[in-house]
Design a protein around this motif. Structure first.
Motif, PDB file in Angstrom:
ATOM      1  N   THR A 268      43.582  63.521  22.477  1.00  0.00           N
ATOM      2  CA  THR A 268      42.956  62.439  21.701  1.00  0.00           C
ATOM      3  C   THR A 268      43.616  62.275  20.344  1.00  0.00           C
ATOM      4  O   THR A 268      43.022  61.668  19.438  1.00  0.00           O
ATOM      5  N   LYS A 269      44.852  62.820  20.192  1.00  0.00           N
ATOM      6  CA  LYS A 269      45.493  62.852  18.864  1.00  0.00           C
ATOM      7  C   LYS A 269      45.551  61.477  18.185  1.00  0.00           C
ATOM      8  O   LYS A 269      45.491  61.390  16.967  1.00  0.00           O
ATOM      9  N   HIS A 270      45.622  60.406  18.995  1.00  0.00           N
ATOM     10  CA  HIS A 270      45.735  59.051  18.444  1.00  0.00           C
ATOM     11  C   HIS A 270      44.376  58.375  18.269  1.00  0.00           C
ATOM     12  O   HIS A 270      44.316  57.212  17.876  1.00  0.00           O
ATOM     13  N   LEU A 271      43.293  59.070  18.608  1.00  0.00           N
ATOM     14  CA  LEU A 271      41.950  58.463  18.572  1.00  0.00           C
ATOM     15  C   LEU A 271      41.073  59.116  17.509  1.00  0.00           C
ATOM     16  O   LEU A 271      41.218  60.311  17.249  1.00  0.00           O
TER      17      LEU A 271
ATOM     18  N   ASN B 123      39.239  54.448  27.733  1.00  0.00           N
ATOM     19  CA  ASN B 123      39.927  55.715  27.951  1.00  0.00           C
ATOM     20  C   ASN B 123      39.224  56.510  29.058  1.00  0.00           C
ATOM     21  O   ASN B 123      38.080  56.918  28.893  1.00  0.00           O
TER      22      ASN B 123
ATOM     23  N   GLU C 122      43.635  53.546  29.012  1.00  0.00           N
ATOM     24  CA  GLU C 122      44.326  54.817  28.758  1.00  0.00           C
ATOM     25  C   GLU C 122      43.676  55.928  29.580  1.00  0.00           C
ATOM     26  O   GLU C 122      42.570  55.763  30.084  1.00  0.00           O
TER      27      GLU C 122
ATOM     28  N   LYS D 171      49.485  48.081  27.979  1.00  0.00           N
ATOM     29  CA  LYS D 171      49.922  48.878  26.822  1.00  0.00           C
ATOM     30  C   LYS D 171      50.082  48.041  25.536  1.00  0.00           C
ATOM     31  O   LYS D 171      50.000  48.579  24.441  1.00  0.00           O
TER      32      LYS D 171
ATOM     33  N   ASP E 231      45.769  44.933  22.201  1.00  0.00           N
ATOM     34  CA  ASP E 231      45.356  45.605  20.969  1.00  0.00           C
ATOM     35  C   ASP E 231      43.851  45.478  20.721  1.00  0.00           C
ATOM     36  O   ASP E 231      43.382  45.620  19.610  1.00  0.00           O
TER      37      ASP E 231
ATOM     38  N   SER F 154      45.885  67.309  16.236  1.00  0.00           N
ATOM     39  CA  SER F 154      47.097  66.541  16.535  1.00  0.00           C
ATOM     40  C   SER F 154      47.811  67.028  17.809  1.00  0.00           C
ATOM     41  O   SER F 154      48.764  66.403  18.253  1.00  0.00           O
TER      42      SER F 154
ATOM     43  N   THR G  15      36.803  52.141  20.870  1.00  0.00           N
ATOM     44  CA  THR G  15      37.205  53.046  21.957  1.00  0.00           C
ATOM     45  C   THR G  15      35.989  53.468  22.770  1.00  0.00           C
ATOM     46  O   THR G  15      34.970  53.879  22.205  1.00  0.00           O
TER      47      THR G  15
END
Ligand code: V0D
Length: 257
Positions: A194-197, A152, A120, A144, A147, A190, A76
């Motif tokens: 950035t909850k997913h990073l 970001n 993102e 999207k 992968d 959460s 990332t």
């Protein structure tokens, strides 16, 4: 004479970018790098160019650094493109900045797709011009399913505002009974953008200032900070390698038991 030649060849080989990348990849590559891309205006001023020329050159640097980050195996890359404070700049400068996402994506999106990069955003997109929103939402949509590396963009982002929004959402969900337990650090994380990073491992700021300037305050609690006087448009793969090599030295020193 021969040994001098050999030394010359050896030195040249060890400073070769490709071999340094291979060396870096063998140990502890930062998963997430965050960058405060400062010094675009100063770069332009030094050349008697308008500030926007520096922003434009800085945009090209984003592309360059994305490519080498991907080659390094960084998962990332978060770049601070526009802060909530940047609205205070002259309208003409803001208008120019808001055209950069379209130009960047128009030029580079096909390459990013080919490199399996996912684009993102974090920040309040609702306040940016609709032409800009359209371009960035399209890029997110088009990438999207990629992968590979996440690129970001922090766009109309401010860290205190992000935390305040998270707190209000937590209060809302508590009142509605969605949350029953006490607030914890994991819970706050959460509710952030950035909850997913993962948190950034390394934060780079160019152009000599040594501040976080409202960027990823919560997420940077344990992040290694690396500052350079180099202006963002002059920032190169060489500087990124320097930052990552320094990061690897630090984590070897402090990481071991
Ligand atoms: C100017 C240095 C790329 C910092 C980099 C809207 C200041 C160049 C983008 C970009 C900016 C954003 C979203 C996206 C694709 C590209 C960008 C802004 C400023 C502010 F989906 N560079 N860039 N956006 N600068």
């Amino acid at each position: 004479m021969y040994s001098l030649w050999k030394r010359f060849v050896k030195k040249d080989a060890s400073s070769d970018v490709a071999s340094r990348i291979q060396h870096i990849k063998k140990s502890n590559v930062p998963q997430h790098i965050a960058i405060i891309m400062d010094g675009n205006g100063r770069w332009a001023k030094k050349r008697a160019l308008p500030r926007v020329a520096g922003h434009h050159e800085g945009m090209k640097t984003v592309r360059k650094i994305t490519k080498i980050s991907n080659e390094l195996g960084i998962k990332t890359l978060t770049v601070y493109a526009f802060s909530t404070e940047n609205w205070k700049r002259p309208k003409s400068e803001v208008d120019f900045l808001m055209k950069l996402p379209q130009e960047f994506l128009g030029t580079f999106l096909p390459e990013l797709i080919a490199e399996n990069v996912r684009v993102e955003m974090m920040g309040d997109l609702s306040l940016i011009p609709s032409h800009t929103q359209k371009a960035v939402k399209q890029a997110m949509e088009d990438t999207k399913n990629n992968d590979g590396m996440i690129l970001n963009f922090a766009l109309n982002y401010g860290s205190r505002g992000e935390i305040v929004t998270a707190v209000n959402s937590i209060i809302h969900d508590s009142k509605n009974g969605i949350i029953k337990e006490d607030v914890s650090e994991e819970m706050v994380s959460s509710y952030l953008m950035t909850k997913h990073l993962p948190d950034p491992d390394l934060l780079i700021r160019t152009s000599g200032e040594k501040r976080l300037s409202n960027f990823m305050l919560w997420q940077s609690a344990y992040t290694e900070l690396w500052f350079t006087d180099v202006l963002w448009p002059d920032f190169s793969g060489e500087h990124l390698l320097q930052a990552v090599e320094e990061y690897q030295k630090r984590s070897r020193r402090f990481g071991g038991v």
